[in-house]
Design a protein around this motif. Structure first.
Motif, PDB file in Angstrom:
ATOM      1  N   GLY A   1       0.820  -1.212   0.000  1.00 30.72           N
ATOM      2  CA  GLY A   1       0.000   0.000   0.000  1.00 30.72           C
ATOM      3  C   GLY A   1       0.845   1.248   0.000  1.00 30.72           C
TER       4      GLY A   1
ATOM      5  N   GLY B   1      -0.344   4.240   0.835  1.00 32.87           N
ATOM      6  CA  GLY B   1      -0.994   5.260   1.662  1.00 32.87           C
ATOM      7  C   GLY B   1      -0.243   5.600   2.930  1.00 32.87           C
ATOM      8  N   GLY B   2       0.879   4.924   3.178  1.00 31.81           N
ATOM      9  CA  GLY B   2       1.653   5.236   4.376  1.00 31.81           C
ATOM     10  C   GLY B   2       1.900   4.012   5.235  1.00 31.81           C
TER      11      GLY B   2
ATOM     12  N   ASP C   1      -7.553  11.344   0.117  1.00 36.37           N
ATOM     13  CA  ASP C   1      -7.626  12.474   1.036  1.00 36.37           C
ATOM     14  C   ASP C   1      -6.323  13.264   1.039  1.00 36.37           C
ATOM     15  OD1 ASP C   1      -9.297  13.876   2.970  1.00 36.37           O
ATOM     16  OD2 ASP C   1      -7.666  13.428   4.347  1.00 36.37           O
ATOM     17  N   GLU C   2      -5.242  12.570   0.843  1.00 43.54           N
ATOM     18  CA  GLU C   2      -3.903  13.173   0.767  1.00 43.54           C
ATOM     19  C   GLU C   2      -3.744  14.423   1.643  1.00 43.54           C
ATOM     20  OE1 GLU C   2      -0.619  13.221  -2.631  1.00 43.54           O
ATOM     21  OE2 GLU C   2      -2.364  14.400  -3.141  1.00 43.54           O
ATOM     22  N   GLY C   3      -3.646  14.182   2.939  1.00 48.16           N
ATOM     23  CA  GLY C   3      -3.572  15.298   3.872  1.00 48.16           C
ATOM     24  C   GLY C   3      -2.178  15.809   4.154  1.00 48.16           C
TER      25      GLY C   3
ATOM     26  N   GLU D   1      -7.236   8.907   7.689  1.00 48.03           N
ATOM     27  CA  GLU D   1      -7.124   7.642   8.416  1.00 48.03           C
ATOM     28  C   GLU D   1      -8.360   6.823   8.077  1.00 48.03           C
ATOM     29  OE1 GLU D   1      -7.330   4.585  11.298  1.00 48.03           O
ATOM     30  OE2 GLU D   1      -8.815   6.145  11.068  1.00 48.03           O
ATOM     31  N   GLU D   2      -8.155   5.534   7.818  1.00 48.73           N
ATOM     32  CA  GLU D   2      -9.232   4.761   7.198  1.00 48.73           C
ATOM     33  C   GLU D   2     -10.536   4.701   7.989  1.00 48.73           C
ATOM     34  OE1 GLU D   2      -6.929   1.337   6.315  1.00 48.73           O
ATOM     35  OE2 GLU D   2      -7.278   0.370   8.239  1.00 48.73           O
TER      36      GLU D   2
ATOM     37  N   ASN E   1      -5.032   3.305  -1.224  1.00 45.66           N
ATOM     38  CA  ASN E   1      -4.626   4.635  -1.630  1.00 45.66           C
ATOM     39  C   ASN E   1      -4.694   4.787  -3.162  1.00 45.66           C
ATOM     40  OD1 ASN E   1      -1.747   5.904  -2.648  1.00 45.66           O
ATOM     41  ND2 ASN E   1      -2.818   7.184  -1.181  1.00 45.66           N
TER      42      ASN E   1
ATOM     43  N   THR F   1      -1.799   3.187  -4.974  1.00 42.58           N
ATOM     44  CA  THR F   1      -1.904   1.733  -4.942  1.00 42.58           C
ATOM     45  C   THR F   1      -2.801   1.267  -6.089  1.00 42.58           C
ATOM     46  OG1 THR F   1      -1.839   1.947  -2.529  1.00 42.58           O
ATOM     47  CG2 THR F   1      -2.346  -0.229  -3.413  1.00 42.58           C
TER      48      THR F   1
HETATM   49  C1  LIG Z   1      -3.583  10.232  10.676  1.00 37.52           C
HETATM   50  C2  LIG Z   1      -3.561   9.413   9.429  1.00 37.52           C
HETATM   51  C3  LIG Z   1      -3.718  10.034   8.196  1.00 37.52           C
HETATM   52  C4  LIG Z   1      -3.716   9.299   7.019  1.00 37.52           C
HETATM   53  N1  LIG Z   1      -3.869   9.956   5.839  1.00 37.52           N
HETATM   54  C5  LIG Z   1      -3.874   9.248   4.685  1.00 37.52           C
HETATM   55  C6  LIG Z   1      -4.048   9.920   3.433  1.00 37.52           C
HETATM   56  O1  LIG Z   1      -4.148  11.145   3.372  1.00 37.52           O
HETATM   57  N2  LIG Z   1      -4.060   9.165   2.304  1.00 37.52           N
HETATM   58  C7  LIG Z   1      -3.923   7.799   2.332  1.00 37.52           C
HETATM   59  O2  LIG Z   1      -3.963   7.171   1.287  1.00 37.52           O
HETATM   60  N3  LIG Z   1      -3.757   7.140   3.500  1.00 37.52           N
HETATM   61  C8  LIG Z   1      -3.731   7.822   4.678  1.00 37.52           C
HETATM   62  N4  LIG Z   1      -3.575   7.146   5.864  1.00 37.52           N
HETATM   63  C9  LIG Z   1      -3.444   5.682   5.830  1.00 37.52           C
HETATM   64  C10 LIG Z   1      -4.830   5.019   5.786  1.00 37.52           C
HETATM   65  O3  LIG Z   1      -5.324   4.853   7.107  1.00 37.52           O
HETATM   66  C11 LIG Z   1      -4.783   3.630   5.154  1.00 37.52           C
HETATM   67  O4  LIG Z   1      -3.797   2.889   5.785  1.00 37.52           O
HETATM   68  C12 LIG Z   1      -4.494   3.645   3.682  1.00 37.52           C
HETATM   69  O5  LIG Z   1      -5.415   4.432   3.000  1.00 37.52           O
HETATM   70  C13 LIG Z   1      -4.556   2.227   3.164  1.00 37.52           C
HETATM   71  O6  LIG Z   1      -4.241   2.201   1.794  1.00 37.52           O
HETATM   72  P1  LIG Z   1      -2.985   1.386   1.239  1.00 37.52           P
HETATM   73  O7  LIG Z   1      -3.030   0.004   1.822  1.00 37.52           O
HETATM   74  O8  LIG Z   1      -3.179   1.400  -0.224  1.00 37.52           O
HETATM   75  O9  LIG Z   1      -1.761   2.134   1.687  1.00 37.52           O
HETATM   76  C14 LIG Z   1      -3.554   7.881   7.061  1.00 37.52           C
HETATM   77  C15 LIG Z   1      -3.390   7.270   8.292  1.00 37.52           C
HETATM   78  C16 LIG Z   1      -3.379   8.001   9.464  1.00 37.52           C
HETATM   79  C17 LIG Z   1      -3.190   7.283  10.762  1.00 37.52           C
END
Ligand SMILES: Cc1cc2nc3c(=O)[nH]c(=O)nc-3n(C[C@H](O)[C@H](O)[C@H](O)COP(=O)(O)O)c2cc1C
Ligand code: SF4
Ligand code: SF4
Lengths: 237, 434
Positions: B168, B170-171, B198-200, B288-289, B324, B327
Motif C-alpha cells: 500500500g 498510503g503510508g 484524502d492526501e492530507g 485515516e481509514e 490509496n 496503490t
Molecule cells: C492520521 C492518518 C492520516 C492518514 N492519511 C492518509 C491519506 O491522506 N491518504 C492515504 O492514502 N492514506 C492515509 N492514511 C493511511 C490510511 O489509514 C490507510 O492505511 C491507507 O489508505 C490504506 O491504503 P494502502 O493500503 O493502499 O496504503 C492515514 C493514516 C493516518 C493514521
C-alpha cells in the motif's frame, strides 16, 4: 459456546482470560486497577482519553487497555514512571483545557476527574491554563449542561445513543473547538429527542451535567444505576 | 461493452493519431495551469491553425514532472521539451515544426531528473488528455479490467497482486495482495471498495497529480479490485480542495459508464460495479481509514479503535477494501504485464516504484517516480538538482506529519518501505531505511 482461554502476564502476575476480553477487563478481574476516564462498563469503549495506556512487551507504542484485546503470552505493564508521567500530563491537559474551579463546583468532592487527579498525585499543573469562554445551557427543566467542566469523554453521547436510544447528544466542532451538543445544536430545553431520562447526567464523570436544585458539592451522581447499563447492553446484544 | 469494441476504439484512436505528423502537448495539470498553461495551449493551437498545419495535433495533457519550470510543452515526444513557456513563444513553437527546436526556451531532458526516473504509475501522464477516455484506451486502458472480468477468476487476480509484492502506498505499507485476499474471504452480501484520495500530508501532491492526469487508471484499478474481492459499490473519498481532480474524476466516471466499463454488467458480464465521489472537508485525520469511513457514513470524521479492521467490518459494517490512489494506479499495469514483471522492479523487500512530490528548498520541485531502492542523495542531488543558491543540504522530511526527518548524514540510505527505522516515528511511512 466454545471459549478459548489465553494466559498472559500483567505486572508480572500470570493470569488467565477469555479470548476477546480487553486488558482493562482482565486487569479488573484480577484486582489490578488501571485509571480510566472515558471508559464506563456497559458503554462501547472508544480509547479516547488515553488515561488507561499500558506498556505491552514488543510494542513501542503505548496501548489503551480499554480497547486492546488480550492475546496469548502478552506481557502487560500497567504502572511505571513513564506511564505515571503520561497519565499526569493527560490530566493536566484536561484541567487546563476547561475551567475547573472545584471550590465552587456542584461536584466538588464527588467528581471522578478530581478524584483521579488526587489519586495520581497531580499536585500542580505545568501547562498554562487556557481559561476558554464557554457557555452554560440551563434551558432544560431538570438538568444543566456546563461546558466549562466538560472533558469531552462522550459518555453522555454514548449512553444516550446506545442505551436510551434517543441519540440526543453528539459532538460538534473540531480540535479545541469541539463541544457536546443536543439535537442539531439547539438548546437542550427545546430538544425534541430528549426523553429527560437523566442517564447522561449520572454517567457524566464531572460537574458538567447536573440536576437543577443542587448547590456546591451537592451533586452526587447515582452510581448504583451503572451496573444496569451492562445488563441493558447485554440484553441488546 | 465487449472487448472487441474496446480494441476497435483503441485502433481508431491510434489511426487518428497516426494521421498527424506532429503532436504538441501542453501540461494542463494544476501547477502548470496556475501559471498560464491554458493560455499557452490556446495560443499554440491558434498559431498552428493559422499556419494551416492540419498534420499537427495540439493537446492538453497531464503532468510532465518538472513543475518548477511550468508551463511545460513537448513537441513530438518527451525529448523536445520547452519550459516556462509564455503566449509569446507560441509562434516560435509552431514554426519549430519546420525550423527545428527553439533553443531559447528548450529544457535539457538528458539530465538525471528525466533519465533517472522509471514510470509505471505516471506512464501516461505526459501524453494523454485526461479528459478523453479514448486517449486512455489507446494507451492500453481498460485492457486489464476487461481481461480480468472476461477471462480470469477473482482468486487468480488476488494471487497476481500477492505475487507482485505490491504494498500500500498510503503510508502503512501493508501488503496489498494480503488485504485483498482478506476482503475477498470476508463473508457478506455487500462489500465496498474505497479509494483514499484524502492526501492530507502538507506539500504532497502525488495523488492529486495522478487523479488530474490519468483518472481512468485509478477507476480501472478500483474496478479490478472490486471484481477480485466481490464488491459492487465503490467510493472515492477526495478532499474538496482538489477541484480539478474532482472535475476530471466525475467526467471520467461518466465516460466509463457510457462505454459499459463501469456500472451495470461491465463488459457484458454479470459483474457490476459503480463508483461515487465523496468530498472531504480537509481534516487531516479523515485520511485515516476508520475516520474516512465514518465521514462517508455521514458521521463525525473520527478514528475508531481497530480491530475490527475495515476488511472485516468497514463501511456500513460491511467488508471494505480501502487503498490509496497510487496503490490503485499500480493495478492495471500489474494485471497487463504480470506479477513477475512488477516484482523484478525495486528491491528484495520493496517492489515497484514510488511517486514522490519534491517540495520546499530544492531546485527541481515537481513530481517524480523512481524505483524503490534509490538513495536519498540521488533524489535530492541528481533528480532534485540540489539545494538552491548552493546552500547546504541539511535534512528531508518524508511521509508527512506521521513520517520523520532524515538528516543529511543518512543520505546514502536507500528508499524502501522502512521496517527497521532511522526515525522513531516514521516506521509506518515511505522513507529511507537502514
Ligand atoms: C492520521 C492518518 C492520516 C492518514 N492519511 C492518509 C491519506 O491522506 N491518504 C492515504 O492514502 N492514506 C492515509 N492514511 C493511511 C490510511 O489509514 C490507510 O492505511 C491507507 O489508505 C490504506 O491504503 P494502502 O493500503 O493502499 O496504503 C492515514 C493514516 C493516518 C493514521
Ligand atoms: S467538574 Fe470536577 S474537576 Fe471540574 S470543577 Fe467540578 S469538581 Fe473540579
Ligand atoms: S458532558 Fe459530561 S459526560 Fe458528556 S462529554 Fe462532557 S464530561 Fe463527558
Amino acid at each position: 459456546m466454545n471459549v478459548r482461554i489465553v494466559t498472559l502476564s500483567i505486572d508480572g502476575r500470570d493470569v488467565g482470560a477469555r479470548e476477546g476480553q480487553t486488558i482493562l477487563e482482565v486487569a479488573g478481574e484480577n484486582g489490578i486497577e488501571i485509571p480510566t476516564m472515558c471508559n464506563l462498563t456497559g458503554l462501547k469503549p472508544i480509547g479516547a482519553c488515553r488515561l488507561c495506556v499500558v506498556e505491552v512487551a514488543g510494542s513501542r507504542k503505548l496501548l489503551s487497555a480499554c480497547t486492546t484485546g488480550v492475546t496469548e503470552g502478552m506481557q502487560v505493564t500497567t504502572d511505571s514512571e513513564r506511564l505515571r508521567n503520561y497519565r499526569r500530563t493527560i490530566l493536566e491537559f484536561l484541567f487546563t483545557e476547561g475551567n475547573h474551579t472545584c471550590a465552587v463546583c456542584v461536584s466538588n468532592g464527588k467528581c471522578e476527574l478530581q478524584e483521579l487527579a488526587r489519586k495520581l498525585g497531580m499536585n500542580h499543573v505545568d501547562v498554562p491554563y487556557r481559561y476558554p469562554r464557554r457557555d452554560v445551557d440551563a434551558t432544560h427543566p431538570r438538568f444543566v449542561l456546563d461546558h466549562n467542566r466538560c472533558i469531552l469523554c462522550t459518555r453522555c453521547v454514548r449512553v444516550c445513543d446506545e442505551i436510551e436510544g434517543a441519540h440526543t447528544w453528539d459532538v460538534m466542532g473540531r480540535g479545541i473547538d469541539s463541544k457536546v451538543i443536543t439535537d442539531l445544536h439547539q438548546p437542550w430545553g427545546s430538544s425534541t429527542s430528549c426523553t429527560s431520562c437523566g442517564k447522561c447526567v449520572h454517567v457524566c464523570p464531572t460537574g458538567a451535567l447536573f440536576e437543577k436544585g443542587h448547590s456546591v458539592a451537592e451533586m452526587a451522581k447515582r452510581r448504583q444505576f451503572l451496573p444496569y447499563l451492562s445488563t441493558m447492553r447485554g440484553a441488546k446484544e | 461493452m465487449m472487448r472487441d469494441v474496446l480494441l476497435k476504439t483503441a485502433e481508431a484512436e491510434r489511426a487518428v493519431k497516426d494521421e498527424k505528423k506532429h503532436s504538441i502537448r501542453i501540461c494542463t495539470a494544476a501547477s502548470c495551469l496556475s501559471c498560464g498553461a491554458e493560455k499557452v495551449r490556446k495560443a499554440i493551437a491558434e498559431k498552428v491553425k493559422a499556419a494551416g498545419r492540419e498534420d499537427t495535433a495540439v493537446a492538453g495533457v497531464g503532468c510532465m514532472g518538472l513543475c518548477a519550470k511550468g508551463p511545460l510543452v513537448t513537441v513530438d515526444g518527451p525529448e523536445t521539451m520547452y519550459a516556462e513557456v509564455t503566449e509569446e513563444d507560441a509562434a516560435d513553437i509552431a514554426a519549430s515544426l519546420d525550423n527545428g527546436p527553439v533553443e531559447r526556451i528548450r529544457c535539457d531532458t538528458t539530465t538525471p531528473f528525466f533519465q533517472r526516473q522509471e514510470k509505471i504509475v505516471l506512464e501516461n501522464c505526459d501524453r494523454i488528455n485526461p479528459e478523453r477516455i479514448e486517449d486512455y484506451i489507446a494507451a492500453d486502458g481498460y485492457l486489464a479490467l476487461t481481461t480480468a472480468v472476461l477471462e480470469r477468476q477473482p482468486f487468480d487476480i488476488v494471487d497476481e497482486i500477492v505475487r507482485s509484492g505490491l504494498r500500500g502506498r498510503g503510508g502503512g505499507g501493508y501488503p496489498t495482495g494480503l488485504k485483498w485476499s482478506t476482503v475477498a474471504k470476508a463473508p457478506g452480501p455487500m462489500k465496498y471498495v474505497i479509494c483514499n484520495a484524502d492526501e492530507g500530508d502538507p506539500g504532497a501532491f502525488m495523488d492529486r497529480s495522478i487523479l488530474e492526469c490519468d483518472p481512468h487508471r485509478v477507476l480501472e484499478g478500483m474496478a479490478v479490485a472490486a471484481y477480485a474481492v466481490g464488491a459492487s459499490e465503490g467510493y472515492i473519498y477526495i478532499r474538496a480542495e482538489y477541484p480539478l481532480a474532482v472535475k476530471r474524476l466525475k467526467l471520467a466516471i461518466r465516460q466509463a459508464e457510457k462505454m459499459g466499463l463501469l456500472g451495470k454488467n461491465i463488459a457484458g458480464t454479470d459483474f457490476s460495479f459503480s463508483i461515487d465521489i465523496r468530498l472531504g472537508a480537509g481534516a487531516f485525520v479523515c485520511g485515516e481509514e476508520t475516520a474516512l469511513i465514518a465521514s462517508i457514513e455521514g458521521q463525525r470524521g473520527q478514528p475508531m479503535p481497530r480491530p475490527p479492521y475495515p476488511a472485516e467490518s468497514g463501511l456500513w459494517d460491511s467488508p471494505t477494501l480501502i487503498n490509496n490512489v497510487e496503490t490503485f494506479a499500480n493495478i492495471a499495469p500489474i494485471i497487463r504485464k504480470g506479477a513477475d514483471w512488477y516484482a523484478a522492479i525495486g528491491t528484495e523487500t520493496s517492489k515497484g516504484t514510488k511517486v514522490f512530490a519534491l517540495a520546499g528548498r530544492i531546485n527541481n520541485t515537481g513530481l517524480i517516480e523512481v524505483p524503490m531502492g534509490i538513495t536519498l542523495r540521488e533524489i535530492v542531488y541528481d533528480i532534485g538538482g540540489g539545494i538552491p543558491d548552493g546552500k547546504a543540504f541539511k535534512a528531508v522530511q518524508t511521509g508527512g506529519p506521521s513520517g520523520g526527518c532524515v538528516p543529511a548524514s543518512l543520505a546514502e540510505t536507500p528508499i524502501i518501505r522502512s521496517t527497521t527505522n532511522l526515525c522513531r516515528s516514521s516506521d509506518r511511512s515511505w522513507g529511507p531505511a537502514a
